[in-house]
Design an enzyme around this catalytic site. Sequence first.
Site, mmCIF file in Angstrom:
data_model
loop_
_atom_site.group_PDB
_atom_site.id
_atom_site.type_symbol
_atom_site.label_atom_id
_atom_site.label_comp_id
_atom_site.label_asym_id
_atom_site.label_seq_id
_atom_site.Cartn_x
_atom_site.Cartn_y
_atom_site.Cartn_z
ATOM 1 N N GLU A 1 1.557 9.690 -2.405
ATOM 2 C CA GLU A 1 1.071 8.402 -2.932
ATOM 3 C C GLU A 1 0.238 7.637 -1.915
ATOM 4 O O GLU A 1 -0.563 6.782 -2.278
ATOM 5 C CB GLU A 1 2.251 7.556 -3.428
ATOM 6 N N HIS B 1 4.415 12.047 1.626
ATOM 7 C CA HIS B 1 4.222 10.980 0.645
ATOM 8 C C HIS B 1 2.804 11.057 0.074
ATOM 9 O O HIS B 1 1.894 10.417 0.605
ATOM 10 C CB HIS B 1 4.437 9.612 1.297
ATOM 11 N N CYS C 1 9.396 12.978 -1.038
ATOM 12 C CA CYS C 1 10.193 12.862 0.186
ATOM 13 C C CYS C 1 11.689 12.987 -0.107
ATOM 14 O O CYS C 1 12.195 14.099 -0.245
ATOM 15 C CB CYS C 1 9.847 11.562 0.911
#
Length: 566
Positions: free
Chosen positions: A545, A543, A418
Amino acid sequence: MGEELLKSVADKTVEHEYYIPIPDNYKLGRTKYVIIFGTVMSGLGKGIFSSSLAKLMQFKGFTIAPIKFDGYLNIDAGTLNPYRHGEVFVLDDGTECDMDLGTYERFLDIDLTKDNYLTGGKIFNSILGREREGKYLGRDVQFIPHVTGEIKLFLRNLAMKRNADFVFVEVGGTVGDIENNYFIEAMRELAYEEGRDNVVFVALTYVLEPGFLGEQKSKAAQLGIRSLMGAGIQPHIIACRARNPVSQRVREKISVFSNVPVDKVISVHDAESIYEIPALLKAAGTDEHVLDIVKLRDKANREKEKQLWKEWQSLTSKLRQSRKEITIGITGKYTGLRDSYASILNALEHAGLHAGTKVNVKWIETTDIDAGKVKPEQALKGVKGIIVPGGFGKRGAEGKIACIKYAREKNIPFLGLCYGLQLAAIEFARNVVGLKDANSTEIEPNTKIPIIDTLPEQKRLEGLGGNMRLGAQEVVIKKGTLAYKLYGDKVKRRFRHRYEVNPKYIEQLEKKRFIFSGKHPKYPIMQIAELKGHKFFLSSQFHPELSSRPMKPEPMFLGFVKACLK
Ligand code: GLN
């Protein structure tokens, strides 16, 4: 009892003191509720405990719907400071929520929605709205029965929507807080209405072990459980968090004071990894206790359970094998708090498990680099790769840019998440394209070269009212790129940002081999960027993750960890 009560409530011709809205076709007993309370203190890992127990029930073939209650008056977690409350997790539908929902998604491998998260702010907001619409029929709107009634309705709606066998409710905060007492009250009422065989109460508590005494003490736990009982909740199971295994003596003591048989007072001591907790609970028989309480022992699918448990064990056994170790650097401000980067640490753990390495993290305080106190080569000494995670604002940004430059020039694997993508584009524009003043309008509102900017016309195109672009979006990937190797031709990932790459500069960047390998399917929104010819230089506007699961490591993270190993 519940059956009769609900029948009498259904009769709308009589006026009574109850307020128990029930979804259409709701069947008492169809869904079982497991409710987890925290006593003594916060931060005991209620989410991890709840996820682990839910996982064991999922292995038995049951459908699980988890939910978290947060007592604060914010409507969602979007405005919370991650350095105070842990990271803000984002769901597919754009809900900004507590990090525990990330724990549920990772453990249970399911995608959650706004229905799995309820804050005080959200419940009051809807109640006040309903009051203005005149939905409470001339009544004074009260905590009991109206607020508690709406909370129970929210739970029952979740049960219906997911056709859940079990709803796992995590009551945020600690018993005794003003903020969560109406949630606790709602759960007391729920048990009464649903009936004895349908609701399981679990108290998570803490057993102290002060260093100066060198022994475990149960008093704080006793007092915490007593205040739960004072609220009308008799726990069925008590889970004792502690540093070391809780002794039989202490468990007996807690049992005496709480009317809970000692075999249901279980030790949940610290483990090497959170993914070891299910095994700990299973060894204590917790999952079977739950089945006994709700009388579902004969409904468990034992075949399935055996097979899934084996798969889980083979994953977690890797945690204990001796493995290679590598250290990677993560840049960030206030890097002291691990919770603010929980999903990244999880994604690294998952990738490490599948790549056969343990991943250690070195936190890099970039404000020191900013100020010129520390050079990037000093700060990054010994790291095999660099992650620049999401972030907001000016602080430390120049230091992060210096770290990215170092990674680019020294051919060190780089992963930008990001803000990491935005800063990589700035670094490249300044130092390779030669646009010395390149910047983001987030950092320098009057910059002459706004490589990164808010682009309201694109936002309008996408029809998003709020000022952040939130939730899952499709990413179309260019053939022949690193991103394509990892993802194939498309992927769906979660976003949370306000700024993006300014399309005006795309050509100049790409000419010099800073390639936008992932884009929005319709609009000129750059979603993945990479550097051609570098060992591993990859960044995303989304994102990644948030989408990593222990059994399915996220491809960008796996690719990154593998590149670091080379
Ligand atoms: N601050 C940047 C933006 O708003 C990046 C946000 C983030 O990293 N989540 O676009």
